[in-house]
Design a protein around this motif. Structure first.
Motif, PDB file in Angstrom:
ATOM      1  N   MET A   1       0.833  -1.186   0.000  1.00 44.40           N
ATOM      2  CA  MET A   1       0.000   0.000   0.000  1.00 44.40           C
ATOM      3  C   MET A   1       0.872   1.241   0.000  1.00 44.40           C
ATOM      4  N   THR A   2       0.374   2.287  -0.621  1.00 42.26           N
ATOM      5  CA  THR A   2       1.095   3.548  -0.627  1.00 42.26           C
ATOM      6  C   THR A   2       0.407   4.524   0.310  1.00 42.26           C
ATOM      7  N   GLU A   3       1.164   5.568   0.726  1.00 44.30           N
ATOM      8  CA  GLU A   3       0.616   6.540   1.649  1.00 44.30           C
ATOM      9  C   GLU A   3      -0.537   7.319   1.028  1.00 44.30           C
ATOM     10  N   THR A   4      -0.558   7.457  -0.278  1.00 41.49           N
ATOM     11  CA  THR A   4      -1.580   8.251  -0.944  1.00 41.49           C
ATOM     12  C   THR A   4      -2.814   7.430  -1.340  1.00 41.49           C
ATOM     13  N   ARG A   5      -2.833   6.172  -1.010  1.00 41.50           N
ATOM     14  CA  ARG A   5      -3.954   5.316  -1.403  1.00 41.50           C
ATOM     15  C   ARG A   5      -5.232   5.755  -0.695  1.00 41.50           C
ATOM     16  N   PRO A   6      -6.342   5.890  -1.427  1.00 42.93           N
ATOM     17  CA  PRO A   6      -7.592   6.326  -0.791  1.00 42.93           C
ATOM     18  C   PRO A   6      -8.074   5.328   0.255  1.00 42.93           C
ATOM     19  N   HIS A   7      -8.706   5.838   1.289  1.00 47.81           N
ATOM     20  CA  HIS A   7      -9.291   4.980   2.314  1.00 47.81           C
ATOM     21  C   HIS A   7     -10.451   4.191   1.700  1.00 47.81           C
ATOM     22  N   PRO A   8     -10.674   2.942   2.124  1.00 48.17           N
ATOM     23  CA  PRO A   8     -11.799   2.174   1.587  1.00 48.17           C
ATOM     24  C   PRO A   8     -13.144   2.888   1.705  1.00 48.17           C
ATOM     25  N   ARG A   9     -13.285   3.742   2.710  1.00 47.74           N
ATOM     26  CA  ARG A   9     -14.560   4.457   2.852  1.00 47.74           C
ATOM     27  C   ARG A   9     -14.730   5.575   1.825  1.00 47.74           C
ATOM     28  N   GLU A  10     -13.707   5.790   1.014  1.00 47.11           N
ATOM     29  CA  GLU A  10     -13.833   6.730  -0.108  1.00 47.11           C
ATOM     30  C   GLU A  10     -14.356   6.021  -1.359  1.00 47.11           C
ATOM     31  N   PHE A  11     -14.566   4.713  -1.268  1.00 42.06           N
ATOM     32  CA  PHE A  11     -14.919   3.930  -2.454  1.00 42.06           C
ATOM     33  C   PHE A  11     -16.196   4.441  -3.115  1.00 42.06           C
ATOM     34  N   ARG A  12     -17.222   4.728  -2.343  1.00 41.22           N
ATOM     35  CA  ARG A  12     -18.493   5.170  -2.936  1.00 41.22           C
ATOM     36  C   ARG A  12     -18.324   6.458  -3.732  1.00 41.22           C
ATOM     37  N   LYS A  13     -17.596   7.413  -3.186  1.00 39.12           N
ATOM     38  CA  LYS A  13     -17.370   8.677  -3.889  1.00 39.12           C
ATOM     39  C   LYS A  13     -16.580   8.439  -5.172  1.00 39.12           C
ATOM     40  N   ARG A  14     -15.592   7.574  -5.098  1.00 37.39           N
ATOM     41  CA  ARG A  14     -14.780   7.273  -6.278  1.00 37.39           C
ATOM     42  C   ARG A  14     -15.619   6.559  -7.336  1.00 37.39           C
ATOM     43  N   LEU A  15     -16.480   5.661  -6.906  1.00 38.93           N
ATOM     44  CA  LEU A  15     -17.365   4.934  -7.811  1.00 38.93           C
ATOM     45  C   LEU A  15     -18.312   5.905  -8.510  1.00 38.93           C
ATOM     46  N   GLN A  16     -18.950   6.776  -7.728  1.00 40.12           N
ATOM     47  CA  GLN A  16     -19.890   7.741  -8.289  1.00 40.12           C
ATOM     48  C   GLN A  16     -19.201   8.719  -9.242  1.00 40.12           C
ATOM     49  N   ALA A  17     -17.943   9.018  -8.978  1.00 42.55           N
ATOM     50  CA  ALA A  17     -17.202   9.958  -9.821  1.00 42.55           C
ATOM     51  C   ALA A  17     -16.732   9.326 -11.128  1.00 42.55           C
ATOM     52  N   GLY A  18     -16.918   8.021 -11.262  1.00 44.41           N
ATOM     53  CA  GLY A  18     -16.513   7.342 -12.495  1.00 44.41           C
ATOM     54  C   GLY A  18     -15.026   7.074 -12.584  1.00 44.41           C
ATOM     55  N   GLU A  19     -14.336   7.029 -11.444  1.00 47.64           N
ATOM     56  CA  GLU A  19     -12.912   6.689 -11.475  1.00 47.64           C
ATOM     57  C   GLU A  19     -12.734   5.247 -11.968  1.00 47.64           C
ATOM     58  N   PRO A  20     -11.668   4.950 -12.686  1.00 47.94           N
ATOM     59  CA  PRO A  20     -11.381   3.558 -13.033  1.00 47.94           C
ATOM     60  C   PRO A  20     -11.053   2.776 -11.758  1.00 47.94           C
ATOM     61  N   LEU A  21     -11.822   1.729 -11.499  1.00 49.62           N
ATOM     62  CA  LEU A  21     -11.660   0.944 -10.283  1.00 49.62           C
ATOM     63  C   LEU A  21     -11.525  -0.527 -10.642  1.00 49.62           C
ATOM     64  N   LEU A  22     -10.600  -1.201  -9.963  1.00 52.20           N
ATOM     65  CA  LEU A  22     -10.331  -2.613 -10.231  1.00 52.20           C
ATOM     66  C   LEU A  22     -10.753  -3.467  -9.043  1.00 52.20           C
ATOM     67  N   GLY A  23     -11.530  -4.501  -9.341  1.00 57.20           N
ATOM     68  CA  GLY A  23     -11.947  -5.429  -8.300  1.00 57.20           C
ATOM     69  C   GLY A  23     -11.979  -6.845  -8.819  1.00 57.20           C
ATOM     70  N   THR A  24     -12.369  -7.765  -7.945  1.00 54.45           N
ATOM     71  CA  THR A  24     -12.550  -9.152  -8.347  1.00 54.45           C
ATOM     72  C   THR A  24     -13.465  -9.838  -7.356  1.00 54.45           C
ATOM     73  N   PHE A  25     -13.960 -11.024  -7.738  1.00 55.34           N
ATOM     74  CA  PHE A  25     -14.794 -11.818  -6.836  1.00 55.34           C
ATOM     75  C   PHE A  25     -13.917 -12.702  -5.963  1.00 55.34           C
ATOM     76  N   MET A  26     -14.343 -12.871  -4.717  1.00 57.62           N
ATOM     77  CA  MET A  26     -13.688 -13.773  -3.781  1.00 57.62           C
ATOM     78  C   MET A  26     -14.582 -14.993  -3.581  1.00 57.62           C
ATOM     79  N   LYS A  27     -14.115 -16.131  -4.075  1.00 53.19           N
ATOM     80  CA  LYS A  27     -14.870 -17.375  -3.958  1.00 53.19           C
ATOM     81  C   LYS A  27     -14.438 -18.203  -2.748  1.00 53.19           C
TER      82      LYS A  27
END
Length: 262
Positions: A1-27
């Motif tokens: 992790m880097t010091e500038t990495r957004p907090h997970p609680r910023e995810f909704r704002k980033r999602l709504q803003a249309g930022e490119p976001l990478l995820g995957t499913f956990m089986k």
């Protein structure tokens, strides 16, 4: 992790803003896979309670691992009801992904079950609100809790405008596997899968919703098509596929090296 990495609680704002976001499913219901991907820098992971053997205890542990690794933990819920949604949010999920949303009523109920103010979410002092230490915890939780609707039934296509107009729905996930099956089971004329996807994206984006989808590879024609349509929250494969891919490469390398030394 880097010091500038957004907090997970910023995810909704980033999602709504249309930022490119990478995820995957956990089986795999374990903490280590979530930690590895989170530490690598994945923006989010979706713990797949619907199609994998997760339970309350394993979800609780892996949501804690997601927080520790700096990635947003989302749960694809197995049951769309108030109690199930309450439990995963109390355990610290940043949001929920709900399968088979095919009506405005279902979308409205989903939002209601995830929100304290204006909704029906029950108050609990839990990890989701830092055990009561989160300032103005109910409003704070409402602000970061993310709601994603999966569109995967042919009947949802005709009401996608109603579904994606619901306030509080943050993103529409293109469930192309089940949607393709649903279309194939129709007895009357229906659009092709690609036509249906394009219609869903156009209407949902017009209503200000972010679009998410899963691909098997970022270098595929499929990924290019979806990105060109406007998909920004992209899920690539799943944890077992990553393990299979890496293991297959190791096996291939082994065979090549050992044959060369024979």
């Amino acid at each position: 992790m880097t010091e500038t990495r957004p907090h997970p609680r910023e995810f909704r704002k980033r999602l709504q803003a249309g930022e490119p976001l990478l995820g995957t499913f956990m089986k795999v219901p374990a903490t280590q896979n979530t930690e590895v991907l989170g530490l690598l820098g994945f923006d989010f992971v979706v713990l797949d309670e619907e199609h994998a053997p997760w339970n309350r205890a394993t979800l609780d542990q892996s949501l804690l691992a997601a927080r520790a690794a700096g990635t947003a933990g989302i749960v694809r819920i197995a049951r769309a009801d108030a109690a199930n949604i309450l439990s995963v949010l109390d355990d610290g999920a940043i949001g929920v992904m709900c399968p088979h949303v095919d009506s405005r009523q279902k979308a409205e109920e989903l939002v209601s079950w995830t929100k304290y103010h204006g909704g029906l979410r029950g108050a609990g002092v839990s990890r989701g609100c830092d055990y009561g230490a989160l300032p103005d915890m109910f409003r704070a939780a409402d602000d970061f809790t993310t709601v994603i609707c999966m569109i995967e039934d042919r009947q949802a296509i005709d009401v996608i405008d109603e579904i994606s107009s619901v306030d509080g729905i943050d993103a529409i996930f293109l469930g192309r596997g089940d949607l393709g099956l649903s279309l194939s089971n129709a007895t009357d004329p229906v659009p092709s899968l690609s036509e249906a996807v394009e219609k869903i994206v156009k209407i949902a984006k017009g209503n200000g919703k972010t679009i998410s989808a899963v691909v098997q590879s970022m270098k595929s024609d499929e990924a290019k098509w979806l990105i060109d349509l406007g998909v920004t929250a992209i899920m690539v494969a799943q944890d077992l596929a990553f393990m299979r891919q890496a293991a297959s490469m190791a096996l291939q390398d082994f065979n090549e090296v050992m044959k060369g030394n024979a």
